[in-house]
Design an enzyme around this catalytic site. Structure first.
Site, PDB file in Angstrom:
ATOM      1  N   GLU A   2       7.437  -3.839  18.083  1.00  0.00           N
ATOM      2  CA  GLU A   2       6.207  -3.210  17.584  1.00  0.00           C
ATOM      3  C   GLU A   2       4.945  -3.770  18.260  1.00  0.00           C
ATOM      4  O   GLU A   2       3.844  -3.638  17.725  1.00  0.00           O
ATOM      5  CB  GLU A   2       6.119  -3.400  16.067  1.00  0.00           C
ATOM      6  CG  GLU A   2       7.143  -2.585  15.312  1.00  0.00           C
ATOM      7  CD  GLU A   2       7.025  -2.805  13.821  1.00  0.00           C
ATOM      8  OE1 GLU A   2       6.408  -1.986  13.138  1.00  0.00           O
ATOM      9  OE2 GLU A   2       7.552  -3.817  13.338  1.00  0.00           O
ATOM     10  N   SER A  40       8.656   0.190  11.884  1.00  0.00           N
ATOM     11  CA  SER A  40       8.230   1.400  12.599  1.00  0.00           C
ATOM     12  C   SER A  40       9.376   2.383  12.835  1.00  0.00           C
ATOM     13  O   SER A  40       9.355   3.143  13.787  1.00  0.00           O
ATOM     14  CB  SER A  40       7.583   1.049  13.950  1.00  0.00           C
ATOM     15  OG  SER A  40       6.313   0.489  13.734  1.00  0.00           O
ATOM     16  N   TYR A  98       3.347   7.771  14.792  1.00  0.00           N
ATOM     17  CA  TYR A  98       2.239   7.419  15.691  1.00  0.00           C
ATOM     18  C   TYR A  98       1.703   8.566  16.542  1.00  0.00           C
ATOM     19  O   TYR A  98       0.789   8.358  17.326  1.00  0.00           O
ATOM     20  CB  TYR A  98       2.652   6.232  16.585  1.00  0.00           C
ATOM     21  CG  TYR A  98       3.036   5.031  15.743  1.00  0.00           C
ATOM     22  CD1 TYR A  98       2.067   4.396  14.957  1.00  0.00           C
ATOM     23  CD2 TYR A  98       4.341   4.562  15.678  1.00  0.00           C
ATOM     24  CE1 TYR A  98       2.399   3.321  14.150  1.00  0.00           C
ATOM     25  CE2 TYR A  98       4.687   3.488  14.876  1.00  0.00           C
ATOM     26  CZ  TYR A  98       3.713   2.878  14.115  1.00  0.00           C
ATOM     27  OH  TYR A  98       4.045   1.811  13.315  1.00  0.00           O
ATOM     28  N   ARG A 154       1.758  -2.983   1.964  1.00  0.00           N
ATOM     29  CA  ARG A 154       2.112  -1.570   1.787  1.00  0.00           C
ATOM     30  C   ARG A 154       3.573  -1.472   1.368  1.00  0.00           C
ATOM     31  O   ARG A 154       4.439  -2.076   2.001  1.00  0.00           O
ATOM     32  CB  ARG A 154       1.904  -0.807   3.092  1.00  0.00           C
ATOM     33  CG  ARG A 154       1.878   0.710   2.897  1.00  0.00           C
ATOM     34  CD  ARG A 154       1.951   1.460   4.208  1.00  0.00           C
ATOM     35  NE  ARG A 154       3.314   1.486   4.708  1.00  0.00           N
ATOM     36  CZ  ARG A 154       3.690   1.141   5.933  1.00  0.00           C
ATOM     37  NH1 ARG A 154       2.820   0.725   6.814  1.00  0.00           N
ATOM     38  NH2 ARG A 154       4.961   1.196   6.293  1.00  0.00           N
ATOM     39  N   ASP A 163       6.785   1.031   0.761  1.00  0.00           N
ATOM     40  CA  ASP A 163       7.328   2.358   1.095  1.00  0.00           C
ATOM     41  C   ASP A 163       8.335   2.777   0.029  1.00  0.00           C
ATOM     42  O   ASP A 163       9.259   2.023  -0.277  1.00  0.00           O
ATOM     43  CB  ASP A 163       8.031   2.317   2.459  1.00  0.00           C
ATOM     44  CG  ASP A 163       7.065   2.048   3.604  1.00  0.00           C
ATOM     45  OD1 ASP A 163       5.843   2.166   3.399  1.00  0.00           O
ATOM     46  OD2 ASP A 163       7.540   1.707   4.712  1.00  0.00           O
ATOM     47  N   GLU A 179      11.053  -0.583   1.132  1.00  0.00           N
ATOM     48  CA  GLU A 179      10.680  -1.880   1.703  1.00  0.00           C
ATOM     49  C   GLU A 179       9.235  -2.205   1.389  1.00  0.00           C
ATOM     50  O   GLU A 179       8.449  -1.339   0.994  1.00  0.00           O
ATOM     51  CB  GLU A 179      10.879  -1.863   3.225  1.00  0.00           C
ATOM     52  CG  GLU A 179      10.040  -0.786   3.902  1.00  0.00           C
ATOM     53  CD  GLU A 179       9.689  -1.119   5.345  1.00  0.00           C
ATOM     54  OE1 GLU A 179       9.946  -2.236   5.797  1.00  0.00           O
ATOM     55  OE2 GLU A 179       9.107  -0.238   6.008  1.00  0.00           O
ATOM     56  N   ASN A 217       5.904  -4.016   3.258  1.00  0.00           N
ATOM     57  CA  ASN A 217       5.363  -4.450   4.550  1.00  0.00           C
ATOM     58  C   ASN A 217       4.237  -5.446   4.294  1.00  0.00           C
ATOM     59  O   ASN A 217       3.240  -5.095   3.660  1.00  0.00           O
ATOM     60  CB  ASN A 217       4.827  -3.242   5.321  1.00  0.00           C
ATOM     61  CG  ASN A 217       5.931  -2.244   5.628  1.00  0.00           C
ATOM     62  OD1 ASN A 217       6.704  -2.439   6.548  1.00  0.00           O
ATOM     63  ND2 ASN A 217       6.039  -1.205   4.809  1.00  0.00           N
ATOM     64  N   GLY A 220       0.312  -1.614   9.265  1.00  0.00           N
ATOM     65  CA  GLY A 220      -0.524  -1.095  10.354  1.00  0.00           C
ATOM     66  C   GLY A 220      -1.991  -1.029   9.942  1.00  0.00           C
ATOM     67  O   GLY A 220      -2.304  -0.680   8.814  1.00  0.00           O
TER      68      GLY A 220
HETATM   69  N1  LIG Z   1      17.809   5.649   2.169  1.00  0.00           N
HETATM   70  C1  LIG Z   1      16.984   6.503   2.789  1.00  0.00           C
HETATM   71  N2  LIG Z   1      16.980   7.842   2.469  1.00  0.00           N
HETATM   72  C2  LIG Z   1      16.158   8.701   3.095  1.00  0.00           C
HETATM   73  N3  LIG Z   1      15.309   8.335   4.085  1.00  0.00           N
HETATM   74  C3  LIG Z   1      15.253   7.036   4.451  1.00  0.00           C
HETATM   75  C4  LIG Z   1      16.079   6.057   3.830  1.00  0.00           C
HETATM   76  N4  LIG Z   1      15.824   4.863   4.395  1.00  0.00           N
HETATM   77  C5  LIG Z   1      14.886   5.082   5.328  1.00  0.00           C
HETATM   78  N5  LIG Z   1      14.531   6.383   5.380  1.00  0.00           N
HETATM   79  C6  LIG Z   1      13.546   6.984   6.321  1.00  0.00           C
HETATM   80  O1  LIG Z   1      13.387   6.113   7.424  1.00  0.00           O
HETATM   81  C7  LIG Z   1      12.052   5.581   7.484  1.00  0.00           C
HETATM   82  C8  LIG Z   1      12.066   4.120   7.904  1.00  0.00           C
HETATM   83  O2  LIG Z   1      12.801   3.354   6.967  1.00  0.00           O
HETATM   84  P1  LIG Z   1      12.271   1.977   6.372  1.00  0.00           P
HETATM   85  O3  LIG Z   1      13.342   1.432   5.503  1.00  0.00           O
HETATM   86  O4  LIG Z   1      10.933   2.144   5.726  1.00  0.00           O
HETATM   87  O5  LIG Z   1      12.177   1.038   7.672  1.00  0.00           O
HETATM   88  P2  LIG Z   1      10.968   0.678   8.683  1.00  0.00           P
HETATM   89  O6  LIG Z   1      10.770  -0.789   8.493  1.00  0.00           O
HETATM   90  O7  LIG Z   1      11.482   0.994  10.039  1.00  0.00           O
HETATM   91  O8  LIG Z   1       9.756   1.480   8.280  1.00  0.00           O
HETATM   92  C9  LIG Z   1      11.491   5.798   6.091  1.00  0.00           C
HETATM   93  O9  LIG Z   1      10.087   5.908   6.146  1.00  0.00           O
HETATM   94  C10 LIG Z   1      12.180   7.104   5.676  1.00  0.00           C
HETATM   95  O10 LIG Z   1      11.548   8.215   6.271  1.00  0.00           O
HETATM   96 MG   LIG Z   2       8.930   1.663   6.373  1.00  0.00          MG
END
Ligand SMILES: Nc1ncnc2c1ncn2[C@@H]1O[C@H](COP(=O)(O)OP(=O)(O)O)[C@@H](O)[C@H]1O
Ligand SMILES: [Mg+2]
Length: 353
Positions: A16, A148, A214, A253, A255, A268, A270, A274
């Protein structure tokens, strides 16, 4: 607390890096515009980060790093040792939040719902079909410690799963296979323990991948998230509990996924989100009344050391040792070491000033 000289630390060696440079440049420009004496420290591959941080003349570090060796507590640990207050979460909290497996274990302990999952590493990947068993499809596969959406993919069958695990293993020695949750995506911003609001994210492609994150125009954002009031409050509350489970500080943040069937899941947390003016956290903060420059100042004002109380002199009582002459000697030695360390740092600073 006001900080005279501030270093905005950016770059790093994670995947990143480019995102971090964008965050760092935006923060640097905003702090400078607010009258802060700020300069950049751009860390890069092969750099001696310890010498760069120790040699810089600064009263506080504004961390604009993302990903491994930046967001995961490593740089935070260096700053703790150097006695330089920094923005964001402690060493422990940063490390926990970066590690999606450890985060999920803590979420479960604190009754924060998170999608069902299992873990695969280099060795166990060979028995993937057995491990997967009746887990079902679709699933989302992701590296344990990335950001990301790097290395994240969806799999609908065993062949795709094998490919997805291989991809994720290129980024980390350990990966999570998570149940895919059909849901709307929401992010919540928290500043110094205060929840600022929730934004809804609607990627036009249906996947919130690196490009959707992005590339301008690839994602629609709704601020506030389009949820009924009670559900909106629930999402904020859940995000707050997720951040508390990891003991975060500063700007955070969270998610989340919110389903049609009234379920919410935390993906998760963060700890160094960003920070370009169009990033999610600044967007949410903007709606809560913080202009980008004010937000940067508010984050800077929260800069601190977490691992020690610098002003306190060690005593036998404080060390909870029995009050024997030997214990007092030990306490005295400890405080001499602390004083010497402080003096060495001050003289090093005046040499580099
Ligand atoms: N269990 C899940 N079901 C549906 N979509 C998911 C799931 N896990 C991740 N995603 C999708 O993938 C993206 C990135 O996952 P995330 O766990 O937030 O990791 P990162 O640290 O890469 O942001 C999420 O914003 C979502 O769009
Ligand atoms: Mg995420």
């Amino acid at each position: 607390m006001s900080h005279r000289k501030v270093s905005v630390i950016m770059g790093g060696t994670s995947s990143e890096r480019q995102v971090s440079l964008a965050s760092g440049e935006a923060v640097l420009a905003a702090l400078t515009e607010q009258g802060v004496d700020a300069r950049a420290i751009v860390l890069g591959p092969g750099d001696d980060a310890l010498s760069m941080l120790a040699g810089a003349d600064m009263d506080a570090a504004f961390l604009a790093l993302h990903g491994k060796l930046g967001e995961d507590g490593c740089v935070q640990g260096l700053l703790e040792l150097l006695g330089i207050p920094y923005t964001g979460s402690s060493v422990l909290s940063s490390a926990l939040a970066m590690d999606k497996l450890k985060s999920k274990e803590l979420f479960r302990l604190h009754n924060v719902p998170t999608p069902a999952y299992y873990v695969v590493d280099q060795d166990s990947a060979e028995q993937l079909a057995d491990i997967h068993g009746s887990f079902g499809f679709p699933v989302v596969v992701k590296p344990r410690r990335e950001g990301s959406s790097i290395g994240v993919s969806r799999a609908n069958d065993l062949a795709q799963l094998t490919e997805a695990v291989e991809l994720a293993l290129a980024f980390d020695s350990s990966v999570l296979v998570e149940r895919f949750v059909q849901a709307r995506e929401v992010a919540v911003a928290i500043l110094d323990g205060r929840v600022l609001g929730a934004i809804e994210i609607a990627p036009k492609s249906g996947m919130y991948d690196f490009a959707a994150k992005y590339t301008p125009g690839m994602t629609d954002y709704y601020m506030p998230a389009r949820l009924p009031a009670a559900r909106y409050r629930n999402v904020l509350n859940l995000a707050e509990r997720a951040a508390e489970a990891l003991d975060t500080s500063g700007a955070v943040r969270v998610d989340l996924l919110v389903t049609e069937s009234q379920n919410e899941y935390v993906l998760e947390v963060n700890t160094l989100p960003g920070m370009t003016p169009t990033s999610l956290l600044p967007k949410i903060a903007g709606a809560a009344g913080y202009e980008f420059g004010e937000l940067c100042l508010a984050i800077l004002n929260g800069a601190k050391l977490h691992a020690r109380k610098p002003e306190r002199r060690a005593t036998a009582e404080a060390l909870t040792l029995p009050a024997t002459p030997a214990a007092f000697e030990l306490a005295e030695e400890a405080s001499v070491v602390v004083r010497r360390y402080g003096a060495a740092r001050r003289s090093q600073r005046s040499r580099t000033a």
